[in-house]
Design a protein around this motif. Sequence first.
Motif, PDB file in Angstrom:
ATOM      1  N   ILE B  12      80.759  49.995 -11.005  1.00 49.64           N
ATOM      2  CA  ILE B  12      79.934  49.532 -12.126  1.00 49.64           C
ATOM      3  C   ILE B  12      78.456  49.519 -11.768  1.00 49.64           C
ATOM      4  O   ILE B  12      77.617  50.032 -12.504  1.00 49.64           O
ATOM      5  CB  ILE B  12      80.365  48.114 -12.581  1.00 49.64           C
ATOM      6  CG1 ILE B  12      81.825  48.108 -13.047  1.00 49.64           C
ATOM      7  CG2 ILE B  12      79.451  47.599 -13.700  1.00 49.64           C
ATOM      8  CD1 ILE B  12      82.425  46.713 -13.178  1.00 49.64           C
ATOM      9  N   CYS B  13      78.123  48.908 -10.635  1.00 52.02           N
ATOM     10  CA  CYS B  13      76.712  48.640 -10.311  1.00 52.02           C
ATOM     11  C   CYS B  13      76.138  49.593  -9.260  1.00 52.02           C
ATOM     12  O   CYS B  13      74.953  49.503  -8.933  1.00 52.02           O
ATOM     13  CB  CYS B  13      76.552  47.199  -9.807  1.00 52.02           C
ATOM     14  SG  CYS B  13      77.077  45.958 -10.993  1.00 52.02           S
ATOM     15  N   PRO B  46      73.501  43.921 -11.651  1.00 53.43           N
ATOM     16  CA  PRO B  46      73.601  44.912 -12.717  1.00 53.43           C
ATOM     17  C   PRO B  46      72.217  45.257 -13.273  1.00 53.43           C
ATOM     18  O   PRO B  46      71.275  44.477 -13.148  1.00 53.43           O
ATOM     19  CB  PRO B  46      74.445  44.212 -13.780  1.00 53.43           C
ATOM     20  CG  PRO B  46      74.254  42.755 -13.513  1.00 53.43           C
ATOM     21  CD  PRO B  46      74.031  42.617 -12.041  1.00 53.43           C
ATOM     22  N   GLN B  47      72.139  46.466 -13.870  1.00 53.62           N
ATOM     23  CA  GLN B  47      70.854  46.899 -14.426  1.00 53.62           C
ATOM     24  C   GLN B  47      70.885  47.063 -15.931  1.00 53.62           C
ATOM     25  O   GLN B  47      69.844  47.293 -16.548  1.00 53.62           O
ATOM     26  CB  GLN B  47      70.447  48.224 -13.780  1.00 53.62           C
ATOM     27  CG  GLN B  47      70.384  48.107 -12.267  1.00 53.62           C
ATOM     28  CD  GLN B  47      69.592  49.234 -11.639  1.00 53.62           C
ATOM     29  OE1 GLN B  47      68.616  49.701 -12.201  1.00 53.62           O
ATOM     30  NE2 GLN B  47      70.015  49.664 -10.465  1.00 53.62           N
ATOM     31  N   GLN B  51      76.643  47.070 -17.960  1.00 54.80           N
ATOM     32  CA  GLN B  51      77.137  46.763 -16.610  1.00 54.80           C
ATOM     33  C   GLN B  51      77.525  45.292 -16.491  1.00 54.80           C
ATOM     34  O   GLN B  51      78.534  44.960 -15.878  1.00 54.80           O
ATOM     35  CB  GLN B  51      76.081  47.115 -15.558  1.00 54.80           C
ATOM     36  CG  GLN B  51      75.896  48.622 -15.369  1.00 54.80           C
ATOM     37  CD  GLN B  51      74.818  48.959 -14.351  1.00 54.80           C
ATOM     38  OE1 GLN B  51      74.193  48.080 -13.760  1.00 54.80           O
ATOM     39  NE2 GLN B  51      74.585  50.257 -14.148  1.00 54.80           N
ATOM     40  N   VAL B  52      76.722  44.422 -17.081  1.00 56.17           N
ATOM     41  CA  VAL B  52      77.055  42.989 -17.034  1.00 56.17           C
ATOM     42  C   VAL B  52      78.408  42.769 -17.708  1.00 56.17           C
ATOM     43  O   VAL B  52      79.276  42.058 -17.190  1.00 56.17           O
ATOM     44  CB  VAL B  52      75.971  42.130 -17.734  1.00 56.17           C
ATOM     45  CG1 VAL B  52      76.372  40.653 -17.735  1.00 56.17           C
ATOM     46  CG2 VAL B  52      74.617  42.304 -17.073  1.00 56.17           C
ATOM     47  N   VAL B  55      81.165  43.937 -15.455  1.00 53.34           N
ATOM     48  CA  VAL B  55      81.349  43.007 -14.337  1.00 53.34           C
ATOM     49  C   VAL B  55      82.147  41.786 -14.799  1.00 53.34           C
ATOM     50  O   VAL B  55      83.106  41.346 -14.142  1.00 53.34           O
ATOM     51  CB  VAL B  55      79.976  42.563 -13.764  1.00 53.34           C
ATOM     52  CG1 VAL B  55      80.129  41.334 -12.872  1.00 53.34           C
ATOM     53  CG2 VAL B  55      79.312  43.706 -13.008  1.00 53.34           C
ATOM     54  N   ILE B  88      76.227  36.837 -10.430  1.00 52.94           N
ATOM     55  CA  ILE B  88      75.659  37.965 -11.175  1.00 52.94           C
ATOM     56  C   ILE B  88      74.147  37.761 -11.240  1.00 52.94           C
ATOM     57  O   ILE B  88      73.660  36.865 -11.934  1.00 52.94           O
ATOM     58  CB  ILE B  88      76.292  38.070 -12.577  1.00 52.94           C
ATOM     59  CG1 ILE B  88      77.826  38.160 -12.443  1.00 52.94           C
ATOM     60  CG2 ILE B  88      75.733  39.284 -13.324  1.00 52.94           C
ATOM     61  CD1 ILE B  88      78.578  38.164 -13.760  1.00 52.94           C
TER      62      ILE B  88
END
Lengths: 438, 484
Positions: B12-13, B46-47, B51-52, B55, B88
């Motif tokens: 993901i990240c 995360p960007q 993505q958040v 996660v 996070i």
Amino acid sequence: MTTDTIPGALALACRAVTPAAPRDAVAGVMPSWVAYPASLEEASAVMRAAADHGLAVVPRGSGTKLSWGEPPRQCDVVIDMLRMDRVLEHAAGDLVARVQAGVTVAQLAGVLGGAGQQLALDVPPAGAARNGSPTIGGVLATGIAGPRRLRYGTPRDLVIGVTAIRADGVITRSGGKVVKNVAGYDLGKLFAGSYGTLGLIAEAVFRLHPLPAATAFVTDDVYGAAAVAQAVAAAAASELAPAAVEIDRPARGGPVRVGVLLEGDPGGVEERAGQMRGTLGAGSVATRSEPPWWGGAPGGTGGGPGGTLIRIAFWAAALGGVLEAIDAAAGAAGLDPALAGSAAAGVLHLSVRPGAAPGAVAAFLDGLREALAREKAGAADGEGPPRRGSAVVLHAPADVRELIDLWGPVPGLDLMRAVKDQFDPGHLMSPGRFAGGI
Amino acid sequence: MIETLIPRMVDICGPSGVISDPLELRTYECDGLTSHRAAPALAVLPQTAEQVAAVVQACAAAKVPFVARGSGTGLSGGALPRTDGVLIVMSKMRRIIDIDPVSQRAIVEPGVTNLAVSTAARPFGYFYAPDPSSQIVCSVGGNVAENSGGAHCLKNGFTVHHVMGLQIVTPAGELTWLGDGTGASAGYDLLGAFTGSEGTLGIVTKIVVKLSRIPQAVTTLLAAFPTTGAGGTAVSAIIGAGIVPAAIEMMDALAIEAAEAAVHCRYPAGAGAVLIVELDGPEADVRRDSAAVRALCQEAGGGEIREAADPEERAVIWAGRKSAFAAVGRITAAYIVQDGVVPRTALPRVLDRIAALSAAAGIRVANVFHAGDGNLHPLVLYDDSSPRECRAAEELSGAILDLCIEHGGSITGEHGVGMDKSKYMPKMFGADDLETMQLLRCAFDPAGLCNPGKVFPTPRLCGEVPGVHRGVHPLVAAGQAEQF
């Protein structure tokens, strides 16, 4: 159960319970009983008794907005809050007041005015109200505000504490008596504008403001959507701290009245009124008293239950486009709605006269919603909220209501349903009156 | 157990967005409240909002708790990680997406610093009103979680009054919007209820904030008083005269002494208290209000009164106030900062009681506070190498909160409950009140994975049926009463 026998549980819970009369109908739905609790404890006992018997409850204040929202799916008991009418505390030095929900806006203004203070909400005129001034509980439950929302916000911005009675009768408090407070969840925000679907608002604490020493209104007649948008934007962007920037247009094609409210020190207000005239243009005038149309229902229609009253909200930069969209949608539907409201805050009310063809009103609403859905211009396209506005029908005659969704698309509806299920698992609080059938 | 999540998180990240090395994880073991420490099992950076969401979905599927963190400046341990959970970190999401001056709105990502919003809006003549003292570093996402205030919220309100829309990731990992940016969106005000929920209802990924017009004029007055009581009288007189200053701040003698030593703010020597009053708005009104405030301060026994003539002089006056916490840190081994609130009119009584408690405990207290809204920031000074002092300071701190509750106030005005003050919640709210608040929590986070252990002293299992009708009432069971 028949309407002429009051169940023992209700009678024991509250000393004043009566069978309902036709005038107690809620948006056309007849309840069986009306309970008039006089205290927090009595109100709690009524709620508990109703819950125990699976009776659906609808709270009522002065009844000025009882025609708002969808008719309840079920309505057994109306809880009339007018006997809970005490201002419990006015701490003038702290600019805070604690009131029972049945206190009327006019009554509270009288108490606070004596100390040079106010609850800074302009409640729209009662319209076809039976009982005059709306109650604080009703104002909070419907979340209404008038012109000065630009400066002071809406009820949710001024309420600092709430005592509510849950559907199961449990008395619950959140917030407190101090303006600055972040302890625990702020359930006052949740109850504000919840149309009585989460619990019975019994008491509320508000932050107050000093009454301004002076006010001035600068008004001008403006023609054309673009010119109106420009005048409103100029007033809002000025450094003159307007407390309100309103527009009012009784009929399509006619002039739009633009009005700016300035509040403060008498000398300062006079100086600023002069400067605001410079901003609005040579034709504008400054007055000390409020123009007759100020803060009223669109076109002086009174917003009575016979017609359709729509509240639209949008990002202020879209004002010109929204005004054009209103005209386009109204023209296509063959209607001529009056419009008025807090243009700089991006909130307008549209009023369609009683007797308009239901199909035309529905078509107008569809047109409005389509136009508002398109309003997301700018650099943030695709990144901001998916919708940047809404058109909510506050009230409409039954034949119009049958054709429309009063609320339109509501973001976060799944979460709202989850909240409702937690607070009122039996769906006994004003069931069906709110968005998404809540 | 949590190791099994690492490959998914890397998917993901990206590899640089996942931290699992125990040494590196220690960077995140506390926020601004350093007395609580816990290193997370895993940290991710995360960007994007997507993505958040991914996660959180992964955490939810694995039933692993997660905590969001902004800049880590919080003072209540709200972003304290879970040793068994994922932290996070939102600091890579710092785009200012749009400034819309005509609508008076900006759209920003949660990692953007508070001050950066005002800086971006300034060319258009606007600013972002909430101004917590940490505004150079603190993030807007953190401000939303804490409903942050600041010195100027007396007039301008708190974060909740300036947030018009939020994109959030729900605790189930779904992206959704609360509020449409208008300030009048349809449905329940979940936006208002979410703001200030201390990261327990979800994670903010985009924020629509309201921008405010930069005022035409600002003036800052500094007035010296012999005692905090006299300063308090002046505050009441100003408010009583119907004046709403942008800010009214007070410092007592010990705080002045510390600030003077640290930043040479040239506050009047020997003052028992100083008051900073800032007025802003249209020039004409500010001019008149400023004259009125001067007169009221003099009447209340104010000695020297200075008025900042330019931004530089204003900065000097504020330097003392803004550096107060750090300055006090230089005159003591350790201190506890409290955040209780009392009704403004109770300030003199409460300050007297704090002084008495301080004397009785032999523990010094420096008072720096937002006098206009009764928000105290007593700094309880102690020697952390002395077990007696540690205990006494902790007790004194608790006694100050008791005083606030006793006077109808709150245990926290802007720092939040977090980890630090959850034990005081039952003193301020009844069991039914806390249970009702948790109904909201259960609506958002039935699994209890989103920043668990904060705000509430005891978690609530969301499966429980709420209410008082659990089981049969003892009197009914005994045949002494009947329920209907």
